[in-house]
Design a protein around this motif. Structure first.
Motif, mmCIF file in Angstrom:
data_model
loop_
_atom_site.group_PDB
_atom_site.id
_atom_site.type_symbol
_atom_site.label_atom_id
_atom_site.label_comp_id
_atom_site.label_asym_id
_atom_site.label_seq_id
_atom_site.Cartn_x
_atom_site.Cartn_y
_atom_site.Cartn_z
ATOM 1 N N PRO A 279 0.523 -1.290 0.126
ATOM 2 C CA PRO A 279 -0.162 -0.056 0.024
ATOM 3 C C PRO A 279 0.772 1.238 -0.156
ATOM 4 O O PRO A 279 0.404 2.311 -0.522
ATOM 5 C CB PRO A 279 -0.755 -0.172 1.336
ATOM 6 N N SER A 280 1.787 1.244 0.679
ATOM 7 C CA SER A 280 2.660 2.775 0.932
ATOM 8 C C SER A 280 3.921 2.489 0.126
ATOM 9 O O SER A 280 4.578 3.834 -0.188
ATOM 10 C CB SER A 280 3.059 2.574 2.137
ATOM 11 N N ILE A 368 17.364 -2.876 -4.356
ATOM 12 C CA ILE A 368 16.000 -2.946 -4.170
ATOM 13 C C ILE A 368 15.619 -1.228 -4.373
ATOM 14 O O ILE A 368 16.291 -0.315 -3.573
ATOM 15 C CB ILE A 368 15.697 -3.162 -2.629
ATOM 16 N N HIS A 369 14.886 -0.896 -5.318
ATOM 17 C CA HIS A 369 14.380 0.253 -5.758
ATOM 18 C C HIS A 369 12.812 0.491 -5.347
ATOM 19 O O HIS A 369 11.916 -0.426 -5.592
ATOM 20 C CB HIS A 369 14.516 0.553 -7.159
ATOM 21 N N SER A 370 12.537 1.564 -4.448
ATOM 22 C CA SER A 370 11.217 1.639 -3.954
ATOM 23 C C SER A 370 10.794 3.023 -4.671
ATOM 24 O O SER A 370 11.175 3.909 -4.814
ATOM 25 C CB SER A 370 11.332 2.038 -2.320
ATOM 26 N N PHE A 371 9.341 2.956 -5.226
ATOM 27 C CA PHE A 371 8.671 3.940 -5.706
ATOM 28 C C PHE A 371 7.410 4.047 -5.193
ATOM 29 O O PHE A 371 6.777 3.324 -4.549
ATOM 30 C CB PHE A 371 8.387 3.209 -7.193
ATOM 31 N N VAL A 372 6.693 5.330 -5.317
ATOM 32 C CA VAL A 372 5.388 5.656 -4.813
ATOM 33 C C VAL A 372 4.625 4.535 -5.829
ATOM 34 O O VAL A 372 4.587 4.793 -6.981
ATOM 35 C CB VAL A 372 5.367 7.186 -5.043
ATOM 36 N N PRO A 373 3.563 3.992 -5.057
ATOM 37 C CA PRO A 373 2.799 3.136 -5.866
ATOM 38 C C PRO A 373 1.665 4.191 -6.710
ATOM 39 O O PRO A 373 1.122 5.113 -6.192
ATOM 40 C CB PRO A 373 1.942 2.498 -4.774
ATOM 41 N N LYS A 374 1.450 3.356 -7.937
ATOM 42 C CA LYS A 374 0.510 4.227 -8.770
ATOM 43 C C LYS A 374 -0.737 3.006 -9.096
ATOM 44 O O LYS A 374 -0.381 2.054 -9.145
ATOM 45 C CB LYS A 374 1.179 4.764 -9.879
ATOM 46 N N ASN A 375 -1.928 3.772 -9.394
ATOM 47 C CA ASN A 375 -3.040 2.828 -9.704
ATOM 48 C C ASN A 375 -2.826 2.378 -11.242
ATOM 49 O O ASN A 375 -3.636 2.991 -12.088
ATOM 50 C CB ASN A 375 -4.237 3.348 -9.463
ATOM 51 N N GLU A 376 -1.936 1.607 -11.729
ATOM 52 C CA GLU A 376 -1.800 1.256 -13.135
ATOM 53 C C GLU A 376 -2.054 -0.381 -13.234
ATOM 54 O O GLU A 376 -1.239 -1.100 -12.093
ATOM 55 C CB GLU A 376 -0.508 1.520 -13.592
ATOM 56 N N GLU A 377 -2.867 -0.916 -13.992
ATOM 57 C CA GLU A 377 -2.948 -2.363 -14.266
ATOM 58 C C GLU A 377 -1.713 -3.140 -14.856
ATOM 59 O O GLU A 377 -1.517 -4.224 -14.694
ATOM 60 C CB GLU A 377 -4.169 -2.612 -14.676
ATOM 61 N N GLN A 378 -1.113 -2.290 -15.784
ATOM 62 C CA GLN A 378 -0.194 -2.880 -16.536
ATOM 63 C C GLN A 378 1.138 -2.099 -16.355
ATOM 64 O O GLN A 378 1.222 -0.794 -16.571
ATOM 65 C CB GLN A 378 -0.533 -2.941 -17.924
#
Length: 521
Positions: A279-280, A368-378
Motif C-alpha cells: 500500500p505505501s 531494491i528500488h522503492s517507488f510511490v505506488p500508482k494505480n496502473e494495471e499494466q
C-alpha cells in the motif's frame, strides 16, 4: 552494505570514522544515489562553512547604522521573510527544503488524518493513509513535565512508520528532535532490526519514526521500543513500547516472481528478482554483476595498480559496487511513469529509496528500488543502459605551486576538469593537502572518478574526495562540476605531483531493447 544512518554519513564527511569504515562507506556512496545525495548535502554545508570563514562579517550594529542614515526619510517597517525549514531523513532517504506552509497544526492534522495525511511525509504514506491503513494508537509516557506521544502507525510489508509528538504540561507541541535517544525494533523472534529512519522538521508539531522492512519477508509482529533520555533539551526518562501487528496488512501486498528475466549488456549481467507492491510503496528487486570476462579484466587491472602503488593504497580505494543500471517503467499506454534517470525537472521519477548491497558469492550487487505506488494495471520494465566502474590509464604530472599561472586540464569520457588550486585546508586535518578542480560534465549522472596522487619522492596518496554536479549549465550547455581531492598524510604542498585517474564509472546505452512485463500481461 546497507545504507548508513544520516549521522553516520555526517561523521564520514567529517572524517571521524575508522579507516576501514570510511573505505566501506566511500564505496557504498559511489553506487547509492540516495546516500550520495545526503553526503553531497553535508559536503556542500562544509564547503559553505569554509567559504564563510573567509568572508568578512558585518558589524553587529550594521542594521542600526543603516536605519539611522534612513531616519530622515521616514520610518521603515520590518518585513518578515518566509523561513525555509530543513527536513532531514535517514541515509536511505533524502534531504529537502519544505516551505513554512508545510508546518502541521495539530488540531487540523487530527481532523484530516494526522501526520500521514500531510505533505510532511512522502506520497506513499499519503496513499496508505487514504486507503485506511492509519492506526490511531495514542500511546504516551510523561516525565519532567513533558509527554511523549506516539499518535499513529502505518504498517505494511515495506515499512513501519510512526508519528509522534512532544507536549508540555499545557498540551502545547514542543520540538520533536530526538537527538541521541535510543529507538529499537524487535521482531517476534527477539531479533533487532537495524533499519531505523527518523524524520524531523523544524517548527512542526510532529516527528516521524520509520523502520524499513523491504528485505524482511518473515516478520509478522514487532515491538518498537523507545528509551528516551532527552526531549526538547530536558533530561529525563521516557520509556514506551509500541506493538505492531503486520499479519493482516501483509495480505494487502502483491508479489510478482521475475527470476526468469535475465539479460547481459556491455559485460554486465542483469537479473530481475521480484516486484512487490504494498500500500505505501512498490519495490523492484534485482541484481547486477560483471560477466566472468569482465571480472577477469577488472582483477588484472587491480593487480597492476597494486604493483604500481602498493596494496595499502588500493585497499583504501575499494571499488565496491562495480555495476548498476538505468531503466524506466511504462504503463499500458507506453507512458513513462517511473524512471531512474536523474532529472530534477521530471515528475516521473517517484523513487522513494534505492538500496544496494554487495553479494559476496557473485561479486555483484543486490538492489531494491522503492517507488510511490500508482494505480496502473499494466507495468513494463524497460532497460535504458548500464553503468560499470572501469580502470583508466590517464595520468599527468604538474607543478602544484604553478597551477594558477599554468592551468592543468583534462577531458575524459564526457568529464572536463581543470586544477584550480593545490593547498592546505583551512579547517580539518593538518596533515593533508587539497586539490580543487572545476569544470563540467555532459550528464548529471557522470562520475568524476577516483584518484591517487604521487609526490616527487614517490609516495602514494589515495584521494578522498567530495564532488558535485549541478543542474545549472555553463555557456556550452554542460553541467557545472566541482571536485575536491584531499590527500591525507601529505604534510605540505610538494614541488611536483603526478595525478592518476584510477577508475571511472561509465554509462553504456543498451545495445538492444530489453522489455520485461511486470504486471498485467
Amino acid at each position: 552494505m546497507k545504507c548508513p544512518m544520516a549521522d553516520k554519513l555526517s561523521q564520514f564527511v567529517d572524517q571521524l570514522l575508522p579507516k576501514q569504515e570510511m573505505a566501506e562507506i566511500e564505496a557504498h556512496v559511489q553506487s547509492c544515489k540516495s546516500c550520495g545525495n545526503v553526503v553531497n548535502a553535508f559536503r556542500e554545508e562544509l564547503r559553505f562553512i569554509e567559504e564563510t570563514l573567509q568572508t568578512p562579517t558585518l558589524p553587529e550594529n550594521f542594521t542600526d547604522l543603516v536605519l539611522d542614515q534612513l531616519e530622515p526619510y521616514g520610518k521603515l517597517k520590518k518585513q518578515r521573510k518566509a523561513v525555509w525549514k530543513r527536513v532531514v531523513l535517514t541515509a536511505a532517504g533524502i534531504i529537502l527544503a519544505v516551505g513554512i506552509g508545510a508546518t502541521v497544526n495539530p488540531a487540523f492534522a487530527h481532523f484530516i488524518g494526522g501526520l500521514f495525511s500531510s505533505d510532511q511525509v512522502d506520497k506513499g504514506l499519503n496513499i496508505a493513509a487514504d486507503a485506511g491503513l492509519t492506526q490511531r494508537v495514542d500511546l504516551q509516557v510523561e516525565d519532567q513535565g513533558l509527554t511523549f506521544v506516539v499518535e499513529d502507525v502505518i504498517a505494511d510489508s515495506s515499512r513501519v512508520s510512526l508519528s509522534y509528538k512532544v507536549l508540555n504540561k499545557g498540551g502545547k507541541p514542543q520540538d520533536t528532535y530526538l537527538n541521541e535517544n535510543t529507538i529499537t525494533a524487535v521482531d517476534q523472534n527477539g531479533e533487532v532490526l537495524d533499519t531505523l529512519g527518523t524524520g524531523w522538521q523544524q517548527g512542526s508539531d510532529y516527528g516521524l519514526i520509520e523502520f524499513s522492512l523491504r528485505d524482511q519477508d518473515d516478520i509478522e509482529h514487532m515491538t518498537i521500543q523507545f528509551d528516551l533520555t532527552e526531549l526538547d533539551g530536558v533530561k529525563g526518562n521516557w520509556q514506551l513500547d509500541v506493538p505492531v501487528d503486520l499479519h493482516e496488512n501483509r495480505k494487502l501486498t502483491k508479489m510478482v516472481d521475475l527470476t526468469s528475466a535475465r539479460s547481459v549488456h556491455h559485460g554486465v549481467e542483469v537479473g530481475l528478482k521480484k516486484l512487490q507492491i504494498a500500500p505505501s510503496s512498490m519495490e523492484l528487486f534485482f541484481e547486477t554483476a560483471f560477466t566472468e570476462e569482465e571480472r577477469k579484466k577488472s582483477k588484472e587491472a587491480m593487480r597492476k595498480f597494486e604493483e604500481q602503488f602498493g596494496k595499502g593504497s588500493m585497499d583504501s580505494l575499494i571499488l565496491g559496487n562495480n555495476s548498476s543500471i538505468e531503466y524506466h517503467i511504462e504503463n499500458a499506454e507506453g507512458e513513462v511513469i517511473y524512471t531512474t534517470a536523474r532529472n530534477p525537472n521530471s515528475d516521473t521519477a517517484g523513487m522513494l529509496q534505492g538500496l544496494g548491497e554487495e553479494l559476496s558469492t557473485s561479486r555483484g550487487t543486490a538492489w531494491i528500488h522503492s517507488f510511490v505506488p500508482k494505480n496502473e494495471e499494466q507495468l513494463t520494465f524497460v532497460l535504458d543502459g548500464v553503468y560499470k566502474k572501469e580502470p583508466t590509464d590517464l595520468s599527468f604530472t604538474f607543478n602544484p605551486k604553478d597551477s594558477n599561472k599554468h592551468p592543468v586540464a583534462f577531458d575524459y569520457k564526457g568529464v572536463q576538469l581543470e586544477i584550480k588550486s593545490v593547498k592546505k585546508p583551512l579547517i580539518g586535518k593538518d596533515r593533508s593537502v587539497v586539490i580543487k578542480m572545476e569544470g563540467s560534465a555532459d550528464s548529471l549522472d557522470a562520475d568524476l572518478g577516483s584518484y591517487i596522487a604521487v609526490d616527487d619522492n614517490g609516495n602514494s596518496y589515495p584521494a578522498n574526495f567530495s564532488s558535485s554536479i549541478l543542474d545549472k549549465k555553463d555557456k556550452n550547455g554542460r553541467h557545472i562540476a566541482t571536485i575536491d581531492l584531499r590527500l591525507d598524510g601529505l604534510e605540505k604542498v610538494p614541488e611536483e605531483l603526478t595525478l592518476y585517474l584510477v577508475s571511472m564509472t561509465s554509462y553504456y546505452p543498451a545495445e538492444k531493447q530489453w522489455r520485461v512485463p511486470l504486471t498485467g500481461e
